[in-house]
Design a protein around this motif. Sequence first.
Motif, short mmCIF file in Angstrom:
data_model
loop_
_atom_site.label_atom_id
_atom_site.label_comp_id
_atom_site.label_asym_id
_atom_site.label_seq_id
_atom_site.Cartn_x
_atom_site.Cartn_y
_atom_site.Cartn_z
N PHE A 125 0.85 -1.20 0.00
CA PHE A 125 0.00 0.00 0.00
C PHE A 125 0.88 1.24 0.00
O PHE A 125 1.71 1.42 0.89
CB PHE A 125 -0.89 0.04 1.25
CG PHE A 125 -2.05 -0.89 1.21
CD1 PHE A 125 -3.15 -0.60 0.41
CD2 PHE A 125 -2.07 -2.04 1.99
CE1 PHE A 125 -4.24 -1.46 0.37
CE2 PHE A 125 -3.16 -2.90 1.95
CZ PHE A 125 -4.25 -2.60 1.13
N ASP A 126 0.68 2.12 -0.98
CA ASP A 126 1.46 3.36 -1.04
C ASP A 126 0.55 4.52 -0.65
O ASP A 126 -0.23 4.99 -1.46
CB ASP A 126 2.04 3.55 -2.45
CG ASP A 126 3.18 4.56 -2.46
OD1 ASP A 126 3.32 5.30 -1.45
OD2 ASP A 126 3.91 4.62 -3.46
N GLU A 127 0.66 4.94 0.59
CA GLU A 127 -0.16 6.03 1.13
C GLU A 127 -1.64 5.86 0.80
O GLU A 127 -2.24 6.68 0.11
CB GLU A 127 0.35 7.38 0.62
CG GLU A 127 1.79 7.62 1.04
CD GLU A 127 2.19 9.08 0.92
OE1 GLU A 127 1.31 9.94 0.93
OE2 GLU A 127 3.40 9.33 0.83
N PRO A 128 -2.25 4.79 1.31
CA PRO A 128 -3.62 4.49 0.94
C PRO A 128 -4.64 5.51 1.42
O PRO A 128 -5.70 5.64 0.83
CB PRO A 128 -3.87 3.12 1.58
CG PRO A 128 -2.91 3.04 2.70
CD PRO A 128 -1.70 3.79 2.24
N ILE A 129 -4.35 6.23 2.50
CA ILE A 129 -5.38 7.13 3.04
C ILE A 129 -5.11 8.59 2.69
O ILE A 129 -5.81 9.48 3.15
CB ILE A 129 -5.50 7.00 4.57
CG1 ILE A 129 -4.17 7.30 5.25
CG2 ILE A 129 -5.99 5.61 4.94
CD1 ILE A 129 -4.28 7.42 6.74
N CYS A 130 -4.09 8.80 1.83
CA CYS A 130 -3.75 10.18 1.45
C CYS A 130 -4.96 10.84 0.78
O CYS A 130 -5.51 10.31 -0.18
CB CYS A 130 -2.56 10.13 0.50
SG CYS A 130 -2.12 11.70 -0.20
N GLY A 131 -5.36 11.99 1.28
CA GLY A 131 -6.46 12.73 0.65
C GLY A 131 -7.84 12.27 1.06
O GLY A 131 -8.83 12.69 0.47
N MET A 132 -7.94 11.40 2.06
CA MET A 132 -9.26 10.89 2.46
C MET A 132 -9.86 11.72 3.60
O MET A 132 -9.15 12.32 4.39
CB MET A 132 -9.13 9.45 2.94
CG MET A 132 -9.05 8.44 1.83
SD MET A 132 -9.18 6.80 2.55
CE MET A 132 -9.09 5.83 1.07
N SER A 133 -11.18 11.68 3.67
CA SER A 133 -11.88 12.30 4.79
C SER A 133 -11.66 11.43 6.03
O SER A 133 -11.30 10.26 5.90
CB SER A 133 -13.36 12.39 4.48
OG SER A 133 -13.92 11.10 4.49
N PRO A 134 -11.89 11.98 7.23
CA PRO A 134 -11.69 11.19 8.45
C PRO A 134 -12.53 9.91 8.44
O PRO A 134 -12.04 8.84 8.84
CB PRO A 134 -12.15 12.13 9.57
CG PRO A 134 -11.95 13.50 9.01
CD PRO A 134 -12.20 13.39 7.54
N ALA A 135 -13.76 9.98 7.97
CA ALA A 135 -14.62 8.79 7.95
C ALA A 135 -14.04 7.73 7.02
O ALA A 135 -13.97 6.55 7.35
CB ALA A 135 -16.03 9.16 7.52
N GLU A 136 -13.62 8.18 5.81
CA GLU A 136 -13.04 7.25 4.84
C GLU A 136 -11.74 6.66 5.39
O GLU A 136 -11.46 5.48 5.20
CB GLU A 136 -12.76 7.97 3.52
CG GLU A 136 -14.03 8.32 2.76
CD GLU A 136 -13.79 9.34 1.64
OE1 GLU A 136 -14.67 9.47 0.79
OE2 GLU A 136 -12.73 10.02 1.64
N THR A 137 -10.97 7.48 6.08
CA THR A 137 -9.71 7.01 6.66
C THR A 137 -9.98 5.89 7.64
O THR A 137 -9.36 4.82 7.58
CB THR A 137 -8.99 8.17 7.37
OG1 THR A 137 -8.72 9.20 6.43
CG2 THR A 137 -7.69 7.69 7.99
N ALA A 138 -10.93 6.10 8.52
CA ALA A 138 -11.24 5.10 9.53
C ALA A 138 -11.65 3.79 8.87
O ALA A 138 -11.17 2.71 9.22
CB ALA A 138 -12.37 5.61 10.43
#
Lengths: 283, 337, 262
Positions: C185-198
């Motif tokens: 995984f290369d920075e999978p949560i980059c640019g995500m909202s907090p909900a999407e990150t969780a």
Amino acid sequence: MDLIFLLAMNGLVWGLIIALIALGLSIILGLLDVINIAHGDFFMLGAVGCWFVLAAGLPFWVALILVPLVGLAFGALVQQLVIKPVQVSPSLSIVATFGLSLILQESVRATFGAAPQRISPPVSGTVELFGVNYDVYRLVAAGFASAVLAGFFIFLNKTKFGTRMRAVRLDKDMAIALGIPSNQIFMATFAIGASVAMVGGIVASPITSIEFRLGIDILPLCFMAVIIGGLGNLPGTVAAAVLISVTEGVLTAFVEPTGARIATLLFMCVVLLVRPQGLFSRG
Amino acid sequence: MLSSEKNNSLTAAPRKLVIVLAVVAIVFLLTAPWVVPALSSKFWLNVISEMLIWSLFAASVNVLFGYVGLLSFGQALFFGLGAYTYAITTVHLGWGFWPAVAACIVVPTVGAGLVGLFAVRLSAHYFNILTVIFSLAFFYLAVSAKEITGGDDGLPFAAPRAELPFGWTIEFRDAGVQYFFILMVVVLCFYLKHRVVSSRLGLSLTAVRDNHLRASLVGYNVYLVRLSAFIFAGFLAGVAGMLFAIFSRYASTSYFYYTTSGEGVVYMIVGGAGHLFGPVIGATSVILLREFLSAAWENYLLVVGVIIILCTRYAPEGLAGIWAAILARLTGKGERV
Amino acid sequence: MTASALDIKSQSAPSEDAFLKIAGLSKRFGGLQAVNDVTIDFQPGLLHAIIGPNGAGKTTFFNLISGMIKPDTGSASFMGAELVGMRPHSVSQHGVIRTLQVKSVFNSLSVAQNIQVSAQSRGTYLNPVADSRRDKVSLDKTAQIIEELGLHDIAGQTAGTLSYGDVALLEIGMALALEPRLILFDEPICGMSPAETARTVEKIVELSKRMHVILIEHDMDVVFEIADLVTVMNQGAVLARGTSKEIAADPHVRAAYLGEEE
């Protein structure tokens, strides 16, 4: 031996003219990412424009000044109307230039006619060159084409505008980030490319038969020069244009012209596959 | 660049419209040899034959550009190979119709395999240029090999005659018979194209077109996917070239020139890249335009040029794209989230 | 499951049960030594994370493993198969799947088709006659993944119209369709909202129990929360390795990396 010298000289003259067209092709490809299929037609327009100026009773040097200036404006207009809207897609822009090519050829056929025309050179006579009588105009044409090529390189390397063009070619995004007005650069590049091709057309007009299909036959040669010289390698492109043209010229002493053409095409295939960066580029 | 509505299923009302249009087209094509001459003249039957052939040629360009994202200005090579394979095998080698047809399928397809080995390795610009170069090499070869190809004059032959079982024959002198032969072959090829683009390979083509880096990370051998498309496109162009030679009783060196390739590209763009019947729509419209305009004005190509530029700017998916957008509007699928 | 304190030196020594063994991997771009003689093993059963300042060579490291770039020297052995020298599609076929930092999918295809096109890559994807719309194997796989990730609502939507978070989720779905043995995984949560990150973080933790996972991530909170073993890269080389706690306390790491961040 005399024959080969003559063929080599003719090849040199044509090589320099092809270099004028190929340079424009190369900078347009390098900066705008557009394979301009209509570029041969700009060359044709130069020759036809020269014919019209002479037909109006004006001297040759008027054509030499007037036609390239009109070409600059015309190139800028074409870039804005035809290229800019589709520049995001290299493939669509190629198709658009094919449409442009049809428009240019048919416009010329409608106004100039379908029949080939010839014009007489502004200077006539021969000079003796290494024991061979050689056409003066061709020497003048070679000298003039070389001067324009030199001017082009000076413009590119010594002026502020040329530096900006080189910057955009090297790294488009970075250049835009640095505040270089890329749209103006694109427009100017296309305009200059078109204009230089037209200069080639004017220079060539007294030594060829002028017709609306003139561009179709010269375009493949120009692409070969760009590829063999190396994409983005402008001096390499000039060298390749001269090399191709002289080689083909000399070969016609031994084989038919089509045979010579096949030989250069095969040579180009080898270059493309073995040294895709071009014959004269490092790495 | 090429957003795709073509995979959406249609709802009731437009589906009926599409079916009605399809039935009208099929009935027209099947009865054309009697209806068209009755309405106007035999001339138009030949125009329709020509449209069918150029549709097939444009389909070849479409397989490459519309489905796998490779723009080729070199398909004329395979068109010319198809045409000359027919002319050379029948005129010089004295082959019968069916063996010649078999050769016309094999030669361009194998040729496409060989050219493709080199061409699809290259990035976009080099691919464009290399395909043109290969076709040019054959053009000059054909021009110089006068004894075989007839050089600039081309290679003419008599109207073919094909033997069938039970002593039946296909007489191409009869314009109606010839028309049905061409129709049958073109329909068969379009059916094949339909099968290919909706196959697993077809889905692979779309993946490579959309995002070739992602496709390779997903596990696709992008080179092999592109090569497959290139070979299939070569086959289609070769069959189109064979049909055109049979139709015009003549193979010409100009078939190899890049301007012939350009015609295929034009029909595809005007009709709609990436749509199954885009090439048919494009070839039909442009040739109709030619037939109507060229009588009145010999510089009709000027109009074609303007249409091409307008298409690239305002309708990059061509007439088929406009049609799909209208259908989408009708079914309420126009408003996408 | 938390790893006991692990010394960098003992990690560098080859061990039998590592799924990925990197030895002497180097890559130079002109004057820049992007990856410098990296020798490192990855043990199964741990969620691995790689951190480091910008330009530390993390993404280049992934590029070298996934065949996108050829290393100058070194090897990368995944469960006995040498990845160096393989093209990206072969690496993928070996079950080593990577995601890209800049998310990208097949824009003209629907979400379901994106997953299907991934699933069918494990089979005869060059078959020109088998109807893809009746390809039971890939369709079943697609349905299963749509179910697993809860993608029902967007399954028919054209991927080019998705939100960034949905694209990232779709990427995970596509990776799952590839029968992965290791996901990079290369920075999978980059640019995500907090909900999407969780949601994504939860998914990654879950996946790490079923398959090998190596994660490059900039978000320290996330890394320290979920990673079992953290590898710190700096200037192309491995600077330190240990549990989240050890790394957070390591003075070298603080100097090279955390100091700049805070």
